[in-house]
Design a protein around this motif. Structure first.
Motif, short mmCIF file in Angstrom:
data_model
loop_
_atom_site.label_atom_id
_atom_site.label_comp_id
_atom_site.label_asym_id
_atom_site.label_seq_id
_atom_site.Cartn_x
_atom_site.Cartn_y
_atom_site.Cartn_z
N UNK A 39 0.83 -1.19 0.00
CA UNK A 39 0.00 0.00 0.00
C UNK A 39 0.89 1.27 0.00
N UNK A 40 0.44 2.31 0.69
CA UNK A 40 1.23 3.55 0.74
C UNK A 40 1.90 3.71 2.10
N UNK A 41 2.10 2.60 2.79
CA UNK A 41 2.56 2.67 4.18
C UNK A 41 3.88 3.42 4.35
N UNK A 42 4.87 3.07 3.53
CA UNK A 42 6.18 3.71 3.73
C UNK A 42 6.14 5.19 3.38
N UNK A 43 5.56 5.53 2.24
CA UNK A 43 5.50 6.94 1.83
C UNK A 43 4.76 7.77 2.87
N UNK A 44 3.65 7.27 3.36
CA UNK A 44 2.87 8.01 4.35
C UNK A 44 3.58 8.07 5.69
N UNK A 45 4.20 6.96 6.08
CA UNK A 45 4.93 6.93 7.36
C UNK A 45 6.08 7.94 7.35
N UNK A 46 6.82 7.98 6.24
CA UNK A 46 7.95 8.91 6.16
C UNK A 46 7.46 10.36 6.19
N UNK A 47 6.35 10.65 5.52
CA UNK A 47 5.81 12.02 5.55
C UNK A 47 5.47 12.44 6.97
N UNK A 48 4.96 11.50 7.75
CA UNK A 48 4.60 11.79 9.15
C UNK A 48 5.84 11.87 10.03
N UNK A 49 6.76 10.92 9.87
CA UNK A 49 7.94 10.86 10.72
C UNK A 49 8.90 12.03 10.47
N UNK A 50 8.90 12.54 9.24
CA UNK A 50 9.75 13.69 8.91
C UNK A 50 9.05 15.02 9.16
N UNK A 51 7.78 14.96 9.55
CA UNK A 51 7.07 16.18 9.92
C UNK A 51 6.46 16.94 8.76
N UNK A 52 6.46 16.36 7.57
CA UNK A 52 5.82 17.02 6.41
C UNK A 52 4.31 17.09 6.63
N UNK A 53 3.75 16.00 7.11
CA UNK A 53 2.34 15.97 7.48
C UNK A 53 2.20 15.98 8.99
N UNK A 54 1.20 16.69 9.50
CA UNK A 54 0.93 16.69 10.93
C UNK A 54 0.15 15.45 11.32
N UNK A 55 0.05 15.17 12.61
CA UNK A 55 -0.61 13.95 13.06
C UNK A 55 -2.13 13.96 12.87
N UNK A 56 -2.72 15.15 12.65
CA UNK A 56 -4.17 15.21 12.51
C UNK A 56 -4.55 15.00 11.04
N UNK A 57 -5.20 13.90 10.77
CA UNK A 57 -5.53 13.50 9.40
C UNK A 57 -6.37 14.55 8.66
N UNK A 58 -7.24 15.22 9.40
CA UNK A 58 -8.13 16.21 8.78
C UNK A 58 -7.37 17.41 8.22
N UNK A 59 -6.10 17.57 8.61
CA UNK A 59 -5.30 18.70 8.12
C UNK A 59 -4.55 18.37 6.84
N UNK A 60 -4.50 17.09 6.46
CA UNK A 60 -3.64 16.68 5.36
C UNK A 60 -4.03 17.30 4.03
N UNK A 61 -5.32 17.31 3.72
CA UNK A 61 -5.75 17.84 2.42
C UNK A 61 -5.30 19.27 2.21
N UNK A 62 -5.49 20.10 3.25
CA UNK A 62 -5.09 21.51 3.17
C UNK A 62 -3.58 21.65 3.08
#
Length: 403
Positions: A39-62
């Motif tokens: 799936x997209x596990x690694x790409x998504x995990x790295x985005x979160x672990x590197x701080x590109x995406x915040x932990x709140x899923x509702x903020x991702x689209x913006x």
């Protein structure tokens, strides 16, 4: 249920469960033991672990929409030749500086040599662009991925309609340009060949309307260098961005893969903010500098196996002969790409970030104990600079056992 399926289920629960807030502590715990290549596990995990995406899923689209739009501006303002930006105003660079845009004024004529001339900057950029071009054309030669065309080329670049300069590689003519000055910024010079070991045939560029993955990586590095003029481009950064781009551009979710370039840029920028001291010579002795990191590795080796430590010291095989590259490039040149991805899962998941990297490096030495103790200086240099093939899980498990 198999162990693998159980692990996949754990990642699904954390990353795609009904909750809005991602449990980063649990994600770190899972990713530390390796992210399943599904799936997209690694790409998504790295985005979160590197701080590109915040932990709140509702903020991702913006967040994604804003960052991707900003990156598109960077391309228009920094990559396209002067006078060809599609909108007015400017964009903020990495240091908050305004990047000028707009039409061609008197000082923006191609023959203008004034220091403020956009064309003067354009031609000066070609000096470090030459080095980027050389480096990305031989990225990860053990796989063909970077030579292949991307399914999502940058439209405003690849459709140049005969206009020279939109495609960065067209701007560099080795016969005309001198080799770029890409030593680590700071006083003195650092021999870059300490951190490069790959030398293969250069990759070819694609025809009009297409671009290879290496051309996309070239653009990412160019924009990063333009936005960080105090650091610029330093040889070796290509080895840091390569695995990140590979993960983003291999995302099974095509809606994410289509934006691999922008997402990679911001993940790379986030990682570089943590390791940029490795590339700045004046900070070598600082707590985040490379000499400090090498000293930590040396001290750990001394505490774990005094015999190896003393032998290497007696042979005057200094840590910079091998660990400079190991640490600076996060082991990206020591192992095949799949193994590098596995190592980076653990490194990115480590809250102390580089503590575990040092443990991996120490384990690499300890695992070769018998050979090192029998070898002379030349053989040990060869062993440590060209680490022998090994099951990466053995190295990671050994590193995990170090207190």
């Amino acid at each position: 249920m198999s162990i693998f399926k159980a692990r996949v289920k754990e990642f699904e629960d954390v990353l795609t469960g009904p909750q809005d807030l991602i449990d980063l502590k649990q994600l770190r715990k899972l990713a530390f033991n390796g992210v399943p290549d599904v799936q997209s596990f690694r790409a998504l995990s790295w985005k979160l672990l590197l701080g590109y995406l915040g932990p709140r899923r509702s903020s991702w689209t913006t967040t994604l929409a804003q960052k991707r739009a900003l990156y598109k501006q960077f391309i228009e303002e920094l990559v396209l030749p002067p006078g060809h930006s599609s909108n007015g105003g400017g964009v903020d660079g990495g240091d908050g500086d305004k990047v000028d845009s707009g039409g061609v004024g008197l000082q923006d004529h191609p023959l203008s040599e004034g220091p403020e001339s956009a064309w003067n900057t354009f031609f000066n950029d070609n000096e470090f662009l030459l080095q980027i071009d050389k480096d990305v054309r031989r990225l990860c030669p053990d796989i063909s991925f970077f030579q292949q065309p991307t399914d999502y080329p940058c439209e405003i670049v690849v459709h140049s309609k005969g206009e020279h300069g939109r495609r960065l590689h067209e701007r560099v003519v080795p016969a005309v340009l001198s080799s770029a000055n890409v030593e680590r910024k700071g006083l003195g010079m650092t021999k870059i060949n300490l951190i490069t070991k790959r030398s293969v045939e250069n990759y070819a560029a694609m025809e009009e309307g297409q671009e290879a993955h290496w051309e996309v990586v070239q653009r990412i590095l160019f924009i990063y260098a333009k936005l960080n003029p105090g650091q610029g481009y330093v040889q070796g950064m290509n080895e840091i961005v390569g695995p990140i781009y590979y993960v983003m551009a291999s995302d099974p979710d095509l809606s994410y893969r289509a934006h691999a370039e922008a997402d990679c840029f911001f993940c790379f920028t986030a990682l570089m903010s943590e390791i940029r001291d490795f590339f700045i010579k004046t900070l070598d002795d600082a707590e985040g500098g490379i000499k400090f990191m090498m000293a930590r590795l040396s001290n750990m080796l001394k505490s774990k196996d005094l015999s190896i430590y003393e032998l290497l010291r007696s042979q005057e095989l200094h840590p910079q002969y091998y660990s400079f590259r190991w640490l600076t490039l996060l082991l990206s040149q020591e192992f095949p790409l799949p193994d590098v991805l596995r190592i980076w899962d653990s490194v990115f998941a480590d809250e102390q970030r580089f503590d575990f990297l040092i443990k991996i490096c120490c384990s690499m030495i300890l695992i070769q104990r018998e050979a090192i103790l029998e070898n002379d200086f030349a053989s040990n240099v060869k062993l440590l600079q060209n680490y022998p093939p090994i099951d990466i899980n053995v190295v990671i498990a050994h590193a995990g056992s170090l207190a």
